[in-house]
Write a protein that holds these residues in place. Sequence first.
Motif, PDB file in Angstrom:
ATOM      1  N   ALA A   1       0.780  -1.136  -0.160  1.00 28.59           N
ATOM      2  CA  ALA A   1      -0.042   0.010  -0.011  1.00 28.59           C
ATOM      3  C   ALA A   1       0.582   1.196  -0.006  1.00 28.59           C
ATOM      4  O   ALA A   1       0.537   2.250  -0.771  1.00 28.59           O
ATOM      5  N   MET A   2       2.192   1.057   0.715  1.00 25.48           N
ATOM      6  CA  MET A   2       2.884   2.430   0.635  1.00 25.48           C
ATOM      7  C   MET A   2       3.727   2.491  -0.555  1.00 25.48           C
ATOM      8  O   MET A   2       3.425   3.684  -1.309  1.00 25.48           O
ATOM      9  N   GLU A   3       3.701   1.528  -1.243  1.00 22.95           N
ATOM     10  CA  GLU A   3       4.293   1.443  -2.573  1.00 22.95           C
ATOM     11  C   GLU A   3       2.994   1.930  -3.744  1.00 22.95           C
ATOM     12  O   GLU A   3       3.537   2.939  -4.516  1.00 22.95           O
ATOM     13  N   GLU A   4       1.870   1.541  -3.435  1.00 28.54           N
ATOM     14  CA  GLU A   4       0.792   1.978  -4.388  1.00 28.54           C
ATOM     15  C   GLU A   4       0.668   3.795  -4.083  1.00 28.54           C
ATOM     16  O   GLU A   4       0.255   4.227  -5.122  1.00 28.54           O
ATOM     17  N   LEU A   5       0.756   4.188  -2.699  1.00 27.63           N
ATOM     18  CA  LEU A   5       0.648   5.595  -2.548  1.00 27.63           C
ATOM     19  C   LEU A   5       1.595   6.294  -3.525  1.00 27.63           C
ATOM     20  O   LEU A   5       1.420   7.329  -4.116  1.00 27.63           O
ATOM     21  N   ARG A   6       2.956   5.656  -3.218  1.00 29.15           N
ATOM     22  CA  ARG A   6       3.924   6.323  -4.157  1.00 29.15           C
ATOM     23  C   ARG A   6       3.854   6.275  -5.352  1.00 29.15           C
ATOM     24  O   ARG A   6       3.943   7.400  -6.274  1.00 29.15           O
ATOM     25  N   GLU A   7       3.512   5.086  -6.087  1.00 26.12           N
ATOM     26  CA  GLU A   7       3.201   4.962  -7.633  1.00 26.12           C
ATOM     27  C   GLU A   7       2.108   5.891  -8.046  1.00 26.12           C
ATOM     28  O   GLU A   7       2.040   6.363  -9.281  1.00 26.12           O
ATOM     29  N   SER A   8       1.051   5.804  -7.440  1.00 25.55           N
ATOM     30  CA  SER A   8      -0.089   6.330  -7.801  1.00 25.55           C
ATOM     31  C   SER A   8      -0.003   7.862  -7.813  1.00 25.55           C
ATOM     32  O   SER A   8      -0.417   8.586  -8.787  1.00 25.55           O
TER      33      SER A   8
END
Lengths: 353, 353
Positions: free
Chosen positions: B181-188
């Motif tokens: 989810a942390m990665e999704e926040l960064r990527e999105s």
Amino acid sequence: MLTLPETVEAQPHLNVAANPVVAIVGATGAVGVELLRCLEARNFPLSRLRLLASPRSAGRTMTFRGEAVEVEALTEDSFEGVGLALFSAGSGVSKRYAAAAVKAGAVVVDNSSAFRMDPDVPLVVPEVNGAAIARHRGIIANPNCVAAIATVALAPLHRAHPIRRLHAATYQAASGAGAAAMEELRESTAAYLRGERFEPRVLPHPYAFNLFSHNAEMDPETGYNGEETKVVAETRRIMGTPELPVGITCIRVPVLRAHALALTVEFGEAVPVEEARALLAAAPGVKLVDDRARNHFPMPSDATGQDDVLVGRIRPDSGDPSGRSLCLFVVGDQLLKGAALNAVQIAEALLPR
Amino acid sequence: MLTLPETVEAQPHLNVAANPVVAIVGATGAVGVELLRCLEARNFPLSRLRLLASPRSAGRTMTFRGEAVEVEALTEDSFEGVGLALFSAGSGVSKRYAAAAVKAGAVVVDNSSAFRMDPDVPLVVPEVNGAAIARHRGIIANPNCVAAIATVALAPLHRAHPIRRLHAATYQAASGAGAAAMEELRESTAAYLRGERFEPRVLPHPYAFNLFSHNAEMDPETGYNGEETKVVAETRRIMGTPELPVGITCIRVPVLRAHALALTVEFGEAVPVEEARALLAAAPGVKLVDDRARNHFPMPSDATGQDDVLVGRIRPDSGDPSGRSLCLFVVGDQLLKGAALNAVQIAEALLPR
């Protein structure tokens, strides 16, 4: 007391003429741009649009109804022939120039905090206290964004079941601090993702993937900041509940342009969730987004660009043993219902029928 | 009832041996990585570190005290010789493997929700109810991140002035939903800034510059989600106040790894701000950040990587006419005090003196 200088008499006109000349003061700001878009989108009947701003912005052009309109430098002489002036350039500009606009014959709808608590100036959310518009003497105040968004959601409940106590925690977007703050959120976030340092220029704290207590000035005695004080005072004034106890925490979150509010509302008696939902579903300016099955509730991404205030998560407050409180989650576009749209709605109410 | 299968008897050992073999279950997850770092940073006296994870992660190496440690696939036979097992791989893994660890002689500190409400399993925040550790029968539960962070701030006040009612609105970081989810926040967010579409894979809603009601499953009857239910039940259990009325709204905000809480706390009598500040300044695990003059209060950017829970904006609740409520704003690193640090602190209390 009316805040106009004594040399300016309140004008007799309570409405604006048909197809008035409309001026936007602060046309190049975040709210100014939305005022222009709202006038266009709602097909506001005007004969001419004047765009006024600081000398720095003069000469730029903005597009209205497919035509380029040049931005003019604001002076006290800018308002000749103007029937309606929408101010959104901060409290200082409103205090300095609103009287000149009224003197020239314009009705002023002011988006700043300059006149909001003046008893001679109506403070209006049309869905909530639109009747107050008729009492204006040249200036009508457009409320603080949180107060506008909150009262749209609270008024339909309050009319059926008077509210006894209110508690709000806010999740406020960058747009409330202006276009430069929105740009700082974008830029600082991009820098963070590149692993670069970013020095805040507009806001006092880092904003990338961060949140902080609202940047309005803090009263060292009370521990409440100016935003919180405004929301409490204006909510009471718009709702006509001068003694309503309101607890509030205003927090700036890394969202671009929609404010969210976690509200806890205490009534004199228990209000069934189904009744609250029905009242809100029927209320003007409200869109119910309360889908427990899909876990879909109000979000800034859904509220952005929308006129309606989204309301959901309607449920009894598990922390009130008396059973007389409901919780709501409310999200509204800060630049629309929180600012430009509300101002244009007020202006529409001033037009001849 | 103890949740261990009937074939497993609770072990007599209430402490772990000196320099135990320590296993981290879920070593490659967001909390697993922090468990490893906490053990290293706090110089935890262990003879060997074992890293256990799903077969997918087996074979990877992670660095501990300058040496590469290979990740092993978790099986029921993984716990031979292990004296202390720190579980952080979700409730399902804990339910399936904790009994095997206890049977092999390990004490389990479990970061999942599997055993938190089991009356035979202590649920512990060492600063708040550390004495409960001694009652364990093989498993000690590490609380929900919000409950851990909130109780560190509430307990020092509650000891001096019992709390009668609590209200919380949360601002929860991505890390609570895991590393993905942390990665999704960064990527999105990066995609948003490039003007590209992004399809969420981990979280149910867009996350870039957005916020949403917590993604835990919603009870369609009560209108509360699983996160809110956990925070209420666990806060009551840790504080030893089983009937405490708690109202709560849990919101996921676009912040990476620190949770913030706007708390309103009602006491039996008025508690002066100065007294609350003094109690919190002296409390273990708390750092007072309450600088009204500089408008500097707890922020995720300050709390990230910090062991202490930051507490500030201490003021009377302007919405409580009785004058018996205070508001606080509390921020803690979700992966540290909200998870890994608290688990390692529990483990430290189990070591021979």
